[in-house]
Design an enzyme around this catalytic site. Structure first.
Site, PDB file in Angstrom:
ATOM      1  CB  CYS A  85      -2.820   1.658  -7.042  1.00 16.22           C
ATOM      2  SG  CYS A  85      -1.245   1.586  -6.151  1.00 16.22           S
ATOM      3  CG  HIS A 205       1.742  -5.939 -10.716  1.00 16.68           C
ATOM      4  ND1 HIS A 205       0.962  -5.364 -11.704  1.00 16.68           N
ATOM      5  CD2 HIS A 205       2.034  -4.938  -9.835  1.00 16.68           C
ATOM      6  CE1 HIS A 205       0.797  -4.080 -11.430  1.00 16.68           C
ATOM      7  NE2 HIS A 205       1.437  -3.800 -10.312  1.00 16.68           N
ATOM      8  CB  CYS A 235       1.602  -5.219  -3.509  1.00 11.14           C
ATOM      9  SG  CYS A 235       0.837  -5.031  -5.150  1.00 11.14           S
TER      10      CYS A 235
END
EC number: 5.1.1.8
Length: 327
Positions: A85, A205, A235
């Protein structure tokens, strides 16, 4: 359980500093598998209401196994582990600096998908050198109910993405409900069509692109996350997947900057260098800010101490913990 909260370009991260589950011996990959198989009750309790909400990304801080790494971390949301992430890695670096554990400069973090390097430039600004990212499929077309044929690329940036160059809706906060419904429909269409990542991995995603509002940005995006929330930041892993596509299409040269804008208007500065195998090595630069330092309390009398979630979820970890702590 001690947690420190931060946000990166608007997207929240909750770092579990103390009080997480015992994941036993083994590699970080094995510990991540243990977390997902046996302790999703812990994950849900940390990130879901009433303590959190579905946009929070959790990060479990662990001791590193590699001597040259400053920390090890497992990222998770309200449904599953995340291999990597980007925004949470920026938040992790800023939080560790806030705790006095690292100083400005270069550091390495262990993640389940590999070692990630960061450059803590000041108290809030971090550059992340992500894992090698690549495009698996170009111009995949699926039939999306109510919208006809939708074409996008399948790419890996630490998580799996389906990247769509156009959106029938303007990428604004006012359109978040419509954008969320649309991207959920795309994700279901991919699943129905059997479109996956490598080794049949779920493409969890969905990323839409459109023209930016910021005159200095090259693109604006909307990202649907696995749990159904949208990413407030541009992101990091999605930017990495985007860079892999830009590089392969010859749109962006190595070392050239690209400013990616999010649906809320926040930005990352991103670039890449050629990868060692089939992809690119992305660099993501953004800012994070610590927002709270707190202790989560699990009261046995609280009917929602495990989080507000479907009734069939287990509660093994917290049940065991409470039985030990409270007899």
């Amino acid at each position: 359980m001690r947690v420190i909260d931060s946000h990166t370009a608007g997207e929240p991260t909750r770092l579990v500093v103390e009080g997480g589950p015992d994941l036993g011996p083994g590699s970080l990959i094995e510990k991540a598998a243990c977390l997902e198989a046996e302790h999703m009750d812990f994950c849900a309790s940390v990130v879901l209401e009433p303590r959190g909400h579905d946009a929070i990304i959790g990060a479990l801080l662990l001791p590193p196994s590699q001597p040259d790494c400053a920390a090890a971390v497992i990222y998770f949301n309200n449904l599953q582990n995340l291999g990597m992430c980007g925004h949470a890695t920026i938040g992790l670096a800023v939080t560790l600096a806030h705790m006095g554990r690292i100083d400005p400069g270069r550091h390495k973090f262990e993640t389940p998908v590999g070692i990630v390097e960061v450059d803590l430039q000041d108290a809030n600004t971090v550059s992340v050198v992500n894992v090698e990212s690549y495009r698996l499929h170009k111009d995949v077309t699926v039939e999306v109910p109510g919208h006809g044929k939708v074409t996008g690329d399948v790419a890996w940036g630490g998580n799996w993405f389906f990247l769509v160059k156009e959106s029938p809706f303007d990428l604004t906060l006012e359109n978040v409900p419509a954008l969320t419904a649309y991207t959920k429909t795309i994700r279901q269409a991919l699943e129905n069509a059997g479109v996956t990542g490598t080794d049949c991995a779920w493409i969890d995603h969905i990323e839409l692109f459109g023209p930016p509002k910021d005159p200095f940005a090259q693109s604006r995006n909307f990202v649907l996350c696995p749990g159904g929330a949208y990413d407030r930041s541009p992101c990091g892993t999605g930017c990495s997947a985007k860079l892999a596509c830009l590089a392969e299409d010859g749109v962006l040269a190595p070392g050239e900057d690209w400013i990616q804008e999010s649906v809320i208007g926040s930005t990352y500065r991103i670039s890449y260098q050629p990868g060692t195998t089939k992809g690119v090595i992305p660099t993501i630069t953004g800012q994070a800010f610590v927002t709270s330092d707190a202790h989560l309390i699990f009261n046995p009398a609280d009917p929602y101490r495990f989080g507000i979630r479907p009734q069939n979820w287990t509660t093994s970890w917290i049940t065991r913990t409470l039985s030990v702590e409270h007899g």
